[in-house]
Write an enzyme that holds these catalytic residues in place. Structure first.
Site, mmCIF file in Angstrom:
data_model
loop_
_atom_site.group_PDB
_atom_site.id
_atom_site.type_symbol
_atom_site.label_atom_id
_atom_site.label_comp_id
_atom_site.label_asym_id
_atom_site.label_seq_id
_atom_site.Cartn_x
_atom_site.Cartn_y
_atom_site.Cartn_z
ATOM 1 N N CYS A 124 0.842 -1.221 -0.008
ATOM 2 C CA CYS A 124 -0.160 -0.066 0.096
ATOM 3 C C CYS A 124 0.877 1.092 -0.024
ATOM 4 O O CYS A 124 1.433 1.697 1.030
ATOM 5 C CB CYS A 124 -0.767 0.136 1.188
ATOM 6 S SG CYS A 124 -2.059 1.652 1.308
ATOM 7 N N CYS B 46 -0.506 4.361 2.154
ATOM 8 C CA CYS B 46 -0.622 4.249 3.791
ATOM 9 C C CYS B 46 -0.069 2.767 4.098
ATOM 10 O O CYS B 46 1.019 2.587 4.383
ATOM 11 C CB CYS B 46 -1.895 4.671 4.219
ATOM 12 S SG CYS B 46 -3.458 3.987 3.425
ATOM 13 N N SER B 47 -1.110 1.916 4.532
ATOM 14 C CA SER B 47 -0.609 0.950 5.147
ATOM 15 C C SER B 47 -1.691 -0.322 5.051
ATOM 16 O O SER B 47 -1.880 -1.270 5.687
ATOM 17 C CB SER B 47 -0.466 0.766 6.599
ATOM 18 O OG SER B 47 -1.692 1.200 7.367
ATOM 19 N N CYS B 48 -2.616 -0.164 4.051
ATOM 20 C CA CYS B 48 -3.783 -1.095 3.887
ATOM 21 C C CYS B 48 -3.296 -2.552 3.807
ATOM 22 O O CYS B 48 -2.194 -2.980 2.937
ATOM 23 C CB CYS B 48 -4.745 -0.841 2.494
ATOM 24 S SG CYS B 48 -5.089 1.052 2.660
#
Lengths: 210, 219, 211
Positions: free
Chosen positions: A111, A114-116
């Site tokens: 991702c 962000c951090s999905c």
């Protein structure tokens, strides 16, 4: 991005970490006093993601796909529905897509923005997954990222990188290692590492289990 | 490189904040860092493109958090160490621990004015012809070198118009890597704001860059 | 990038950071001096030059001359480097200067998005804001917004042209001459030419702005 690791700072004396603790505690206190959050619910959330939900879930999915061809087919056609049958609980509502690794195609999930990450099957993402080096380089030079993980793939293996920009969550199904015929699902699940389900690693070999 | 220095069009930095009656230097160390950087050009044997790369070549988070002269100084430390002119243990000790390497020239006080006056012009003779002429439509290439380039990301892939043929100038992409001056034709290329920023771009705004021929293809 | 030397804005442990930098700079200067690579007296001359001698007053004189002398103006706009050299300003970071004429129809702004390129011989060293992320990021995307940060509003029918100094060409904006200055001497006119007006983030002062 590794600002939680304050022991790297030379002028820290623990003051920066304490500052975060103080601020977090202060906000939590205020929100509790105003009745916006329930302390018991906070504890359950922490317990859930610290202890209960983790890569063991995804390993079970992979192990089942390795032994059960009908489940495997369903998993790749409708990951959300197939995985739901294993009833892991936790945050759902995201669409889960399972990605099949083959000798000619290797999948990697990132991702960049962000951090999905597929929490339901892998738990919370590790720090490296959320940090700038992985997020910046995976879409530009995945082979160099794999090298950082000690993995070198054949030149003619296609690498497919999936940037999780929407609400789809991706989970890689690594290839089943040879020499595992007749293994139980539980034993097979022990070969399935978290990194192999992100795409930064392969499943363990039988000899890697003690 | 696609680093922290390539700032055109990035968001989140807040308003421009001029300092009233700003001094030229904000601390004594800034003066020294500035002057040493200039003075070491000769003995260091590096060119301005190498200096620029040394400044930008760091994690973006660091680049954005450091002050201007902190960046200059970090690059100066790096370049002097890289060339074996100083070592970490010497900086830690604050004194020279081993004999110096021979260097070409050292800047003397008497030479400063002349050196500054002469500067470092980058125009070079050539017997090649410029490919483009004013009015030509060109597209900035989608190049992404990990090394030094002066083609900012906000124009890559975009179509602009040649406004001026400047001349044949030292090419930083080569020069920064020590691959030679490799002078190339240099152009001023104008881009409409909407071409750069989409339908919401301000139609009364145009932006130009100065681009070397290897950055451009006919559009 | 925006003045991290101004420690009074920072939380507590900043004095040690500045001192560490000071120490390292001092250490490096000592090592380089001991090895004979730099001569401290040369460093002093460099500092003196850019702290005291070279500054925006140079550019103001160029602009004032262009305002009173139309043939000089023409030379300046055609080939600024030698024209500026006529007045005695030349050299490092000004080897290739282009003068940009502001008109009612067109306002010019200069930036270096990639670092801090700036015409030293006519303006001296750039201010911190010019070298910092807010200006470098927004000048090419939202120049009217940047001008608003400087308190400048241009008419809607004035086009804005932003020049990103990506090569060694250095740009000097020639602001418009304010009204009510007929017959003024070049020296007095130069007092109206601000540094920001020569970057393009300001306009020349008006006579009433001088006390």
């Amino acid at each position: 991005m590794a600002h939680d690791h304050d022991h790297h700072h030379d002028h820290d004396h623990g003051s920066e970490l304490s500052e975060m603790q103080l601020r977090t505690r202060a906000l939590e206190t205020i929100l509790l006093e105003k009745g916006y959050i329930d302390p018991a619910a906070i504890d359950v959330l922490i317990e859930t993601y610290e202890k209960k939900i983790g890569p063991r879930n995804g390993a079970q999915v992979v192990a089942k796909a390795w032994v059960d061809p009908i489940f495997r087919k369903w998993l790749f056609e409708d990951g959300t529905a197939a995985i739901a049958t294993l009833d892991f609980g936790g945050r759902s509502g995201n669409h889960l897509v399972a990605l099949e690794n083959t000798p000619s195609v290797h999948n990697m999930v990132v991702c960049t923005l962000c951090s999905c990450y597929p929490w339901a099957v892998l738990g919370l993402p590790p720090l490296w997954y959320k940090s700038a080096p992985y997020r910046s380089r995976t879409v530009a030079d995945p082979r160099s990222v794999l090298r950082d993980f000690g993995l070198e793939l054949p030149k003619d293996t296609e690498i497919r990188v999936w940037d999780s920009t929407a609400e789809l969550r991706y989970m890689v199904v690594p290839m089943r290692p040879p020499g595992t015929d007749g293994w139980s699902k539980e034993k097979l699940a022990e070969l399935v590492t978290r990194d192999s389900m992100i795409g930064t690693g392969l499943a363990k070999q039988p000899r890697d289990l003690k | 490189m696609n680093g922290g220095q390539d700032l055109g069009g990035t968001d989140g930095h807040g308003p421009v904040q001029p300092e009233p009656n700003e001094p030229v230097f904000h601390a004594e160390w800034e003066k020294r860092a500035f002057a040493i950087t200039l003075a070491m050009g000769m003995p260091g044997g590096w060119n301005i493109d190498m200096s620029r790369f040394a400044r930008e070549n760091r994690p973006p988070g660091e680049y954005l958090a450091m002050s201007y002269y902190q960046i200059w100084f970090a690059a100066l430390e790096h370049m002097t160490k890289e060339r074996g002119l100083v070592a970490d243990d010497e900086i830690a000790a604050g004194r020279s621990l081993r004999p110096p390497k021979p260097v070409k020239r050292v800047l003397s006080p008497a030479d400063v004015a002349e050196t500054l006056h002469r500067g470092g012009p980058t125009e070079r003779e050539t017997n090649t012809k410029a490919i483009f002429k004013p009015g030509d439509a060109v597209r900035a290439k989608n190049i992404n070198p990990p090394t030094h380039t002066r083609l900012p990301r906000y124009v890559r892939g975009r179509i602009g118009t040649i406004e001026r043929v400047i001349g044949c100038h030292v090419f930083p992409d080569s020069n920064a890597q020590g691959a030679g001056e490799n002078p190339q034709w240099l152009y001023t290329v104008r881009f409409d704001s909407r071409e750069l920023w989409g339908d919401d771009g301000d139609p009364s705004v145009a932006v130009s860059i100065d681009a070397w021929e290897p950055y451009l293809v006919p559009a | 990038m925006s003045g991290h030397d101004h420690d009074h804005h920072h939380h507590g442990h900043d004095h040690s950071e500045l001192t560490e930098t000071e120490l390292r700079v001092r250490a490096l200067e000592t090592v380089l001096t001991e090895k004979g690579y730099v001569v401290p007296a040369a460093l002093d001359v460099l500092i003196e030059t850019y702290e005291k001698k070279v500054g925006p007053r140079n550019g103001a004189r160029v602009v004032a001359k262009a305002w009173v002398d139309s043939t000089y103006r023409a030379r300046l706009l055609k080939d600024a480097t030698p024209a500026i050299g006529e007045i005695g300003y030349a050299g490092r970071q000004g080897e290739h200067i282009v003068a940009l004429e502001n008109t009612p129809k067109r306002h010019n702004m200069v930036v270096c998005t990639l670092c801090s390129c700036y015409p030293w011989p006519v303006l001296g060293l750039p201010p911190v804001w010019y070298k910092s992320a807010p200006y470098r990021s927004r000048a090419v995307a939202d120049p009217r917004g940047v001008l608003a940060d400087f308190g400048v509003r241009l008419p809607k029918d004035t086009d804005i042209r932003v020049w990103d100094s990506t090569a060694e060409i250095r740009y000097l904006v020639i602001p418009m001459r304010p009204a009510g200055t007929d017959g003024w001497s070049e020296e007095k006119l130069a007092d109206l030419v601000t540094r920001d007006s020569m970057i393009g983030t300001g306009l020349a002062k008006r006579p009433e702005d001088l006390k």
